[in-house]
Scaffold this motif. Structure first.
Motif, mmCIF file in Angstrom:
data_model
loop_
_atom_site.group_PDB
_atom_site.id
_atom_site.type_symbol
_atom_site.label_atom_id
_atom_site.label_comp_id
_atom_site.label_asym_id
_atom_site.label_seq_id
_atom_site.Cartn_x
_atom_site.Cartn_y
_atom_site.Cartn_z
ATOM 1 N N THR A 105 0.822 -1.214 0.000
ATOM 2 C CA THR A 105 0.000 0.000 0.000
ATOM 3 C C THR A 105 0.853 1.260 0.000
ATOM 4 O O THR A 105 0.494 2.255 -0.641
ATOM 5 N N THR A 106 1.983 1.227 0.691
ATOM 6 C CA THR A 106 2.844 2.418 0.751
ATOM 7 C C THR A 106 3.508 2.678 -0.599
ATOM 8 O O THR A 106 3.522 3.809 -1.084
ATOM 9 N N VAL A 107 4.036 1.638 -1.208
ATOM 10 C CA VAL A 107 4.701 1.799 -2.503
ATOM 11 C C VAL A 107 3.713 2.297 -3.550
ATOM 12 O O VAL A 107 4.062 3.104 -4.428
ATOM 13 N N ALA A 108 2.468 1.853 -3.477
ATOM 14 C CA ALA A 108 1.456 2.263 -4.452
ATOM 15 C C ALA A 108 1.172 3.758 -4.401
ATOM 16 O O ALA A 108 0.666 4.330 -5.367
ATOM 17 N N ALA A 109 1.506 4.397 -3.281
ATOM 18 C CA ALA A 109 1.254 5.834 -3.145
ATOM 19 C C ALA A 109 2.350 6.687 -3.778
ATOM 20 O O ALA A 109 2.172 7.903 -3.922
ATOM 21 N N PHE A 110 3.461 6.072 -4.181
ATOM 22 C CA PHE A 110 4.558 6.816 -4.791
ATOM 23 C C PHE A 110 4.413 6.819 -6.312
ATOM 24 O O PHE A 110 3.832 5.916 -6.905
ATOM 25 N N VAL A 111 4.977 7.851 -6.930
ATOM 26 C CA VAL A 111 4.865 8.052 -8.372
ATOM 27 C C VAL A 111 6.251 7.956 -9.011
ATOM 28 O O VAL A 111 7.134 8.772 -8.709
ATOM 29 N N ASP A 112 6.460 6.958 -9.852
ATOM 30 C CA ASP A 112 7.713 6.826 -10.614
ATOM 31 C C ASP A 112 8.937 6.951 -9.725
ATOM 32 O O ASP A 112 9.924 7.606 -10.066
ATOM 33 N N ALA A 113 8.896 6.293 -8.565
ATOM 34 C CA ALA A 113 9.993 6.410 -7.607
ATOM 35 C C ALA A 113 11.005 5.282 -7.701
ATOM 36 O O ALA A 113 12.019 5.299 -6.996
ATOM 37 N N SER A 114 10.746 4.274 -8.552
ATOM 38 C CA SER A 114 11.667 3.133 -8.732
ATOM 39 C C SER A 114 12.036 2.493 -7.393
ATOM 40 O O SER A 114 13.204 2.168 -7.138
ATOM 41 N N LEU A 115 11.062 2.319 -6.525
ATOM 42 C CA LEU A 115 11.322 1.767 -5.198
ATOM 43 C C LEU A 115 11.672 0.278 -5.266
ATOM 44 O O LEU A 115 11.038 -0.489 -5.981
ATOM 45 N N HIS A 116 12.678 -0.093 -4.501
ATOM 46 C CA HIS A 116 13.063 -1.494 -4.389
ATOM 47 C C HIS A 116 13.724 -1.705 -3.036
ATOM 48 O O HIS A 116 14.305 -0.781 -2.464
ATOM 49 N N VAL A 117 13.598 -2.904 -2.529
ATOM 50 C CA VAL A 117 14.208 -3.220 -1.239
ATOM 51 C C VAL A 117 15.724 -3.072 -1.348
ATOM 52 O O VAL A 117 16.344 -3.542 -2.310
ATOM 53 N N ALA A 118 16.302 -2.389 -0.391
ATOM 54 C CA ALA A 118 17.739 -2.132 -0.430
ATOM 55 C C ALA A 118 18.530 -3.430 -0.363
ATOM 56 O O ALA A 118 18.265 -4.295 0.486
ATOM 57 N N GLY A 119 19.477 -3.578 -1.275
ATOM 58 C CA GLY A 119 20.389 -4.712 -1.222
ATOM 59 C C GLY A 119 21.434 -4.489 -0.142
ATOM 60 O O GLY A 119 21.523 -3.409 0.460
ATOM 61 N N ALA A 120 22.224 -5.505 0.117
ATOM 62 C CA ALA A 120 23.220 -5.427 1.194
ATOM 63 C C ALA A 120 24.189 -4.272 0.968
ATOM 64 O O ALA A 120 24.509 -3.514 1.896
ATOM 65 N N GLN A 121 24.651 -4.100 -0.277
ATOM 66 C CA GLN A 121 25.599 -3.025 -0.554
ATOM 67 C C GLN A 121 24.940 -1.648 -0.387
ATOM 68 O O GLN A 121 25.539 -0.724 0.163
ATOM 69 N N GLU A 122 23.699 -1.531 -0.835
ATOM 70 C CA GLU A 122 22.991 -0.248 -0.701
ATOM 71 C C GLU A 122 22.752 0.090 0.771
ATOM 72 O O GLU A 122 22.925 1.237 1.193
#
Length: 381
Positions: A105-122
């Motif tokens: 639900t939270t991700v759906a509220a963002f617009v063209d934000a390219s959200l992804h779960v942070a990898g270990a390096q990030e």
């Protein structure tokens, strides 16, 4: 000496020289350069709520209307920065901290934000920038883009100055509008210093003063209320490339302020119907307790570095979407605001809707206003 009441005539008068008023003036200049425009403010450009704004432009909307406005504003700021690289607008990455159960639900509220779960390096990189940052059990960090931060007062002044280059746009400082009255095919504005001007169209963009003064009764009848907005200043500054961090559960964020070499923690307080005059507002013990509780949850090491903060107020609509409407009893008198603390973020979309209601785009493309309501603004004179 006899003073002659020389009434100046304008195509558009904008009441309020905050970020919404300034953006309205700029867009009027761009789309209708032949218009004579007056921007009127009782103080200086950007000297009201705009001055206190964190001015973080997260591509986030609580409902479909707000998300459509976000898309419009993102496009505006991107194009504006491309055309005027000197403007104080910078892109900034962000980290979304959200509970696992709320991701969808939270991700759906963002617009063209390219959200992804942070990898270990990030995540390791984020921890280098924010060594005190921790994730409570069940929470994840997501990396996002398409966010911006600006210097709100500088941006406001720059938009007005650029709009004023050909002389058709004027900004009158220290010119308080006390009354607006209908006259045939126009509006008569009475100023506090005794002067009067007429304007074919009027946009009221007075920020937290939306419920008082011209258009105040109309805004109150629409359910607009004033709410306190607060932030803490933190005497710690991460590297210049550090992201903003948005804590979804608390509707709060950490923002690196490059020019001030500090962090800002913006958090949500629920003090409604507070005094409009910002000088009467204070960070009270409950505000500080709430802010420190957020830090204690995510960044406990920052608690001892909070010497003070800032507080102001803004107008809020019932659904927290901006309020842009034409007063039905008046000719071409538009109220534009209720930014809900997001004036810088949504100013371009608010300004465009206000101008569309004023008839600026009759021969241009279909507008957000038309798409969302099916109604086309009309002019009568």
């Amino acid at each position: 000496m006899v003073e002659i009441d020389d009434v100046k005539n304008f195509d558009l008068a904008i009441i309020g020289a905050g970020i919404v008023g300034a953006t309205t003036a700029w867009l009027a200049h761009v789309h209708r350069p032949e218009w004579h425009v007056a921007v009127l403010d009782r103080s200086f450009p950007g000297d009201g709520a705009t001055r206190y704004s964190a001015a973080l432009d997260l591509p986030f909307g609580r409902n479909a209307r707000q998300r459509n406005m976000v898309k419009r504003s993102v496009s505006f700021y991107r194009d504006l920065k491309a055309g005027y690289s000197e403007l104080p607008i910078r892109e900034i990455p962000f980290v979304l901290v959200v509970h696992e159960k709320d991701i969808a639900t939270t991700v759906a509220a963002f617009v063209d934000a390219s959200l992804h779960v942070a990898g270990a390096q990030e995540w390791n990189q984020v921890r280098l920038q924010y060594p005190d940052l921790t994730l409570p059990q069940g929470y994840v960090a997501m990396m996002g883009s398409n966010a911006r931060h600006s210097s709100p007062v500088q941006l406001t002044s720059a938009l007005i100055n650029k709009a004023s280059t050909d002389g058709n746009v004027q900004c009158w400082e220290g010119a308080e509008v006390q009354h607006v009255a209908d006259i045939p095919c126009s509006q008569m504005l009475s100023l506090g210093d005794g002067r009067r001007i007429s304007a074919k169209r009027v946009v009221i963009a007075t920020g937290p003063w939306l419920t008082c003064g011209p258009g105040g009764a109309f805004s109150q009848a629409a359910g607009i209320r004033i709410k306190k907005v607060a932030a803490m200043h933190i005497d710690r500054y991460p590297p210049p490339d550090a992201p903003a961090i948005y804590f979804a559960a608390e509707d709060a964020f950490l923002l690196p302020l490059q020019d001030q070499q500090k962090l800002l923690l913006s958090f949500t307080v629920q003090q409604w119907d507070c005094p409009v005059e910002i000088s009467r507002l204070r960070i009270d013990p409950d505000d500080r307790k709430l802010a420190l509780s957020i830090l204690n949850r995510y960044c406990p090491g920052l608690i001892e570095h909070c010497p003070g903060g800032r507080v102001f107020c803004d107008a809020y609509s019932q659904d927290r979407a901006p309020f842009v409407a034409r007063i039905s009893t008046s000719h071409n008198l538009v109220v534009a605001g209720a930014c809900s603390g997001s004036g810088v973020r949504l100013a371009p979309a608010i300004a465009l809707e206000a101008l569309e209601l004023s008839g600026i785009s009759e021969a241009q493309t279909r507008t957000l206003y038309e798409e969302s309501t099916g109604i086309r603004a009309s002019t009568h004179c």
